[in-house]
Write an enzyme that holds these catalytic residues in place. Sequence first.
Site, short mmCIF file in Angstrom:
data_model
loop_
_atom_site.label_atom_id
_atom_site.label_comp_id
_atom_site.label_asym_id
_atom_site.label_seq_id
_atom_site.Cartn_x
_atom_site.Cartn_y
_atom_site.Cartn_z
CE LYS A 1 -96.76 -35.51 37.48
NZ LYS A 1 -95.65 -34.67 38.01
CB THR B 1 -93.35 -34.61 45.61
OG1 THR B 1 -94.15 -33.46 45.36
CG2 THR B 1 -93.04 -35.32 44.30
CE LYS C 1 -93.66 -28.63 35.87
NZ LYS C 1 -93.94 -29.73 36.82
CB SER D 1 -101.14 -28.84 44.50
OG SER D 1 -99.81 -28.44 44.69
CG ASN E 1 -90.00 -30.29 47.81
OD1 ASN E 1 -90.78 -31.03 47.21
ND2 ASN E 1 -90.28 -29.79 48.99
N GLY F 1 -94.72 -25.05 42.74
CA GLY F 1 -93.27 -25.13 42.61
C GLY F 1 -92.81 -26.28 41.72
CG ASP F 2 -90.84 -28.68 38.49
OD1 ASP F 2 -91.54 -29.69 38.62
OD2 ASP F 2 -89.77 -28.70 37.82
P1 NDP Z 1 -85.40 -28.75 43.62
O1 NDP Z 1 -85.01 -27.55 42.87
O2 NDP Z 1 -85.87 -28.62 45.02
O3 NDP Z 1 -84.23 -29.83 43.62
C1 NDP Z 1 -83.70 -30.30 42.44
C2 NDP Z 1 -82.51 -31.19 42.75
O4 NDP Z 1 -82.09 -31.83 41.54
C3 NDP Z 1 -81.30 -30.42 43.25
O5 NDP Z 1 -80.54 -31.24 44.09
C4 NDP Z 1 -80.56 -30.09 41.96
O6 NDP Z 1 -79.18 -29.86 42.13
C5 NDP Z 1 -80.79 -31.35 41.16
N1 NDP Z 1 -80.79 -31.03 39.73
C6 NDP Z 1 -81.63 -30.19 39.09
N2 NDP Z 1 -81.33 -30.12 37.79
C7 NDP Z 1 -80.27 -30.92 37.61
C8 NDP Z 1 -79.51 -31.25 36.48
N3 NDP Z 1 -79.77 -30.75 35.28
N4 NDP Z 1 -78.50 -32.16 36.66
C9 NDP Z 1 -78.22 -32.68 37.88
N5 NDP Z 1 -78.91 -32.38 38.98
C10 NDP Z 1 -79.93 -31.52 38.85
O7 NDP Z 1 -86.54 -29.46 42.72
P2 NDP Z 1 -87.61 -30.56 43.15
O8 NDP Z 1 -87.05 -31.46 44.17
O9 NDP Z 1 -88.89 -29.86 43.40
O10 NDP Z 1 -87.80 -31.34 41.77
C11 NDP Z 1 -87.02 -32.49 41.44
C12 NDP Z 1 -87.75 -33.28 40.35
O11 NDP Z 1 -89.03 -33.70 40.84
C13 NDP Z 1 -88.04 -32.51 39.06
O12 NDP Z 1 -87.97 -33.41 37.99
C14 NDP Z 1 -89.48 -32.07 39.24
O13 NDP Z 1 -90.12 -31.88 38.00
C15 NDP Z 1 -90.06 -33.28 39.96
N6 NDP Z 1 -91.27 -33.06 40.72
C16 NDP Z 1 -91.35 -32.09 41.68
C17 NDP Z 1 -92.51 -31.94 42.41
C18 NDP Z 1 -92.62 -30.96 43.52
O14 NDP Z 1 -93.66 -30.96 44.20
N7 NDP Z 1 -91.63 -30.13 43.80
C19 NDP Z 1 -93.70 -32.76 42.15
C20 NDP Z 1 -93.49 -33.80 41.17
C21 NDP Z 1 -92.32 -33.90 40.49
P3 NDP Z 1 -78.64 -28.33 42.09
O15 NDP Z 1 -79.24 -27.68 43.30
O16 NDP Z 1 -77.17 -28.49 42.13
O17 NDP Z 1 -79.15 -27.75 40.81
O1 2IT Z 2 -94.38 -32.04 38.56
C1 2IT Z 2 -95.26 -31.78 39.41
O2 2IT Z 2 -96.23 -32.51 39.58
C2 2IT Z 2 -95.09 -30.57 40.23
N1 2IT Z 2 -94.09 -29.88 40.07
C3 2IT Z 2 -96.13 -30.19 41.25
C4 2IT Z 2 -97.25 -29.45 40.60
C5 2IT Z 2 -98.27 -28.86 41.53
O3 2IT Z 2 -99.14 -28.14 40.97
O4 2IT Z 2 -98.26 -29.07 42.74
#
Ligand code: NDP
Ligand code: 2IT
Length: 453
Positions: free
Chosen positions: A116, A211, A128, A385, A242, A167-168
């Site tokens: 990525k 994102t 990670k 980032s 997020n 974050g993640d």
């Molecule tokens: P958040 O913690 O902000 O939100 C995660 C969401 O997904 C929540 O609604 C959560 O529900 C739900 N969720 C998490 N785990 C599970 C599970 N096992 N089963 C069902 N629902 C689940 O995380 P993000 O939005 O940051 O991340 C979401 C995805 O995006 C991840 O795969 C992450 O790796 C990816 N990502 C994030 C980036 C970023 O900048 N933040 C960048 C690129 C990818 P609940 O609150 O009930 O747990």
């Molecule tokens: O999965 C991803 O790309 C992230 N959680 C964001 C990583 C970052 O360094 O901003």
Amino acid sequence: MAEHAYVARALEEAHRRNPTEPEFLQAVDEVFETIGPAIKRHPEFEQGRILERLLEPERIISFRVPWLDDRNRVQVNRGYRVEFNSALGPYKGGLRFHPSVNQSILKFLGFEQIFKNALTGLSLGGGKGGSDFDPKGKSDNEVMRFCQSFMTELARHIGESTDVPAGDIGVGAREIGYMFGQYKRLRNEFTGALTGKGLLWGGSEIRTEATGYGLVYFAHEMLATKGDSLAGKTCIVSGSGNVAQYAVQKLIHEHARVVAMSDSGGFIHDPEGINAEKLEWILELKNVRRGRISQYAEHFRGATFTAVNGKTNPLWSIKADGAFPCATQNEISFEDAKRLVKNGVKFIGEGSNMPIVNEGVAHLLDHGVLLAPAKASNAGGVATSGLEMAQNSQRQAWSRETIDQELRRIMHDIHAACARTAAEYGQPGNYMLGANVAALLKVGRAMLEQGVV
Ligand code: NDP
Ligand code: 2IT
């Protein structure tokens, strides 16, 4: 499977060496499935044993995270940082706090992150980290004490030119704040060793939104190749964190009709569509009150809530033109993928990393669904980032407009690189292949040029 002898051998070796890491192997299978033709054109990769080297993280750090809860009881969690590959720049990638976190999950995420980050065109290696700590139900003080303990160990391994976490899942503005505070205190320096920081103290405009926005920019580009757009399209989005929040915001902006969102408890279906006002309510619910998505159906008339706890998710049975998984890995099973195809889904934008099981991906591609792979379509977050890192080294802050424009350009370029590479390898429209091959060629070349390290 992998039709090239060297690819097949390296894959077999990966399975033999990592038998207890199913998520990592799944991510590797998905990449290796597509790279045979590129490896054939580049015999120097085999000579340099690039695949074997790529599969082995440069370093895995695992550590104890002890902390005191609000009743003064000792709690112990496990912390990790997987420093996977630094061929293109300092290790870069998020931290995940979720009870499911283990080495396999962080290796899959770190492996994906190498590719990525290569696609962003910025100077970023792949990494990670995270912990099996569950922030859910914890007080702010408990989260702070955990973050401080986690950073007390992590601080010695990271730095603005070494490894820059962000974050993640489970790690947002609050957690980054507590971790940055502790990092600064331990190192006695104010540097950009984390991204996703607050706007008052070195954070970048648009990083919070990046994102989700980037995901929709990518979908926009993908549909444009078919002379189509998001306007008027019915979309379903999983998650309400997020990525989901800002994907929905941008989808609304593009005049799509978003009818579903979810969290780990289940999903809400609002046939009228989630408008800007309803989304504001969700943002307040999730980011301030830290409530559950089920509350949406109690608040807005006409919406329903369905609890989910099985292997397949009825969320994906809602009839829609587009689906945007934005929650977690493997949230779309083979059955779900079949149901999406049957219901006539036209495009899927992966917001979460590896949201679809590999058989599901194959099924969707076989049925001509436009599929934006996470490595490409969710790269807007880490790309921004990268822009935050650039601003921190300049000790400057760029405007919202500048960064949004850069984000759009980066997503446009990633889309173009994937499309071009897919066509070059005889599979036009296969963004999965395009993303894997374009990224592999870049990282592999950099590794060769840097010698056997
Ligand atoms: P958040 O913690 O902000 O939100 C995660 C969401 O997904 C929540 O609604 C959560 O529900 C739900 N969720 C998490 N785990 C599970 C599970 N096992 N089963 C069902 N629902 C689940 O995380 P993000 O939005 O940051 O991340 C979401 C995805 O995006 C991840 O795969 C992450 O790796 C990816 N990502 C994030 C980036 C970023 O900048 N933040 C960048 C690129 C990818 P609940 O609150 O009930 O747990
Ligand atoms: O999965 C991803 O790309 C992230 N959680 C964001 C990583 C970052 O360094 O901003």
